[in-house]
Design a protein around this motif. Structure first.
Motif, mmCIF file in Angstrom:
data_model
loop_
_atom_site.group_PDB
_atom_site.id
_atom_site.type_symbol
_atom_site.label_atom_id
_atom_site.label_comp_id
_atom_site.label_asym_id
_atom_site.label_seq_id
_atom_site.Cartn_x
_atom_site.Cartn_y
_atom_site.Cartn_z
ATOM 1 N N GLY A 40 3.195 27.932 4.081
ATOM 2 C CA GLY A 40 3.492 26.749 3.282
ATOM 3 C C GLY A 40 2.606 25.562 3.606
ATOM 4 O O GLY A 40 2.400 25.216 4.765
ATOM 5 N N VAL A 41 2.067 24.943 2.569
ATOM 6 C CA VAL A 41 1.231 23.757 2.699
ATOM 7 C C VAL A 41 1.748 22.724 1.708
ATOM 8 O O VAL A 41 2.069 23.060 0.566
ATOM 9 N N GLN A 42 1.844 21.478 2.151
ATOM 10 C CA GLN A 42 2.359 20.422 1.288
ATOM 11 C C GLN A 42 1.837 19.082 1.764
ATOM 12 O O GLN A 42 1.361 18.937 2.878
ATOM 13 N N ARG A 43 1.940 18.061 0.923
ATOM 14 C CA ARG A 43 1.576 16.709 1.325
ATOM 15 C C ARG A 43 2.712 16.137 2.170
ATOM 16 O O ARG A 43 3.752 15.756 1.637
ATOM 17 N N VAL B 175 0.853 -1.186 0.000
ATOM 18 C CA VAL B 175 0.000 0.000 0.000
ATOM 19 C C VAL B 175 0.888 1.235 0.000
ATOM 20 O O VAL B 175 1.830 1.327 0.787
ATOM 21 N N PHE B 176 0.584 2.176 -0.885
ATOM 22 C CA PHE B 176 1.314 3.430 -0.999
ATOM 23 C C PHE B 176 0.345 4.578 -0.713
ATOM 24 O O PHE B 176 -0.186 5.191 -1.631
ATOM 25 N N PRO B 177 0.096 4.891 0.564
ATOM 26 C CA PRO B 177 -0.848 5.969 0.866
ATOM 27 C C PRO B 177 -0.265 7.343 0.525
ATOM 28 O O PRO B 177 0.952 7.501 0.426
ATOM 29 N N THR B 178 -1.144 8.307 0.326
ATOM 30 C CA THR B 178 -0.740 9.692 0.075
ATOM 31 C C THR B 178 -1.096 10.526 1.298
ATOM 32 O O THR B 178 -2.235 10.498 1.762
ATOM 33 N N ALA B 179 -0.136 11.269 1.802
ATOM 34 C CA ALA B 179 -0.349 12.120 2.980
ATOM 35 C C ALA B 179 -1.321 13.237 2.644
ATOM 36 O O ALA B 179 -1.387 13.706 1.507
ATOM 37 N N PRO B 180 -2.050 13.690 3.645
ATOM 38 C CA PRO B 180 -2.951 14.827 3.422
ATOM 39 C C PRO B 180 -2.165 16.136 3.303
ATOM 40 O O PRO B 180 -1.024 16.230 3.757
ATOM 41 N N MET B 181 -2.791 17.129 2.689
ATOM 42 C CA MET B 181 -2.200 18.463 2.636
ATOM 43 C C MET B 181 -2.245 19.045 4.046
ATOM 44 O O MET B 181 -3.253 18.939 4.729
ATOM 45 N N ARG B 182 -1.123 19.616 4.477
ATOM 46 C CA ARG B 182 -1.078 20.234 5.802
ATOM 47 C C ARG B 182 -0.017 21.315 5.831
ATOM 48 O O ARG B 182 0.859 21.365 4.974
ATOM 49 N N LYS B 183 -0.106 22.158 6.831
ATOM 50 C CA LYS B 183 0.879 23.213 7.026
ATOM 51 C C LYS B 183 2.249 22.566 7.233
ATOM 52 O O LYS B 183 2.375 21.586 7.964
ATOM 53 N N TYR B 184 3.256 23.134 6.580
ATOM 54 C CA TYR B 184 4.603 22.570 6.626
ATOM 55 C C TYR B 184 5.591 23.692 6.930
ATOM 56 O O TYR B 184 5.855 24.548 6.084
#
Length: 110
Positions: A103-106, A87-96
């Motif tokens: 800045g917001v990124q996965r 399984v290759f999940p994708t992280a949610p967009m969040r403040k980075y």
């Protein structure tokens, strides 16, 4: 991921052995608030049944699909196991924080 349910049985059938399928999105708990986690990139086991699962997390700014394609390319398309689902999940967009105050990124965590 704490409180996660993203390892529910997959809802897509591969067209060929080792196919990466998509369409599964679920919710995981991140801190106190639920966030959608895309787990659409899955490599099904060649036998059709699995008794183990590998969860492969991507790096900052990437996606599950992106790292799945990279791994398949590095492995020459041979990253398939007889009884193991990957399984290759994708992280949610969040403040980075590394990207500054706006800045917001996965990413999996800040």
């Amino acid at each position: 991921l704490r409180g996660s349910s993203f390892l529910r049985g997959g809802g897509c059938a591969p067209r060929r052995q080792g196919a990466v399928c998509s369409s599964e999105v679920t919710t995981a708990m991140s801190g106190a608030s639920p966030r959608a986690v895309d787990v659409s990139a899955v490599i099904k086991p060649s036998s059709g049944m699995h008794d183990s699962t590998i969860i492969f997390l991507h790096g900052s700014g990437d996606s599950g699909q992106g790292v799945s394609e990279w791994v398949q390319g590095v492995m020459g398309g041979g990253f398939v196991f007889d009884k193991t689902r990957i399984v290759f999940p994708t992280a949610p967009m969040r403040k980075y924080s590394l990207l500054g105050p706006h800045g917001v990124q996965r990413v999996w965590f800040d």
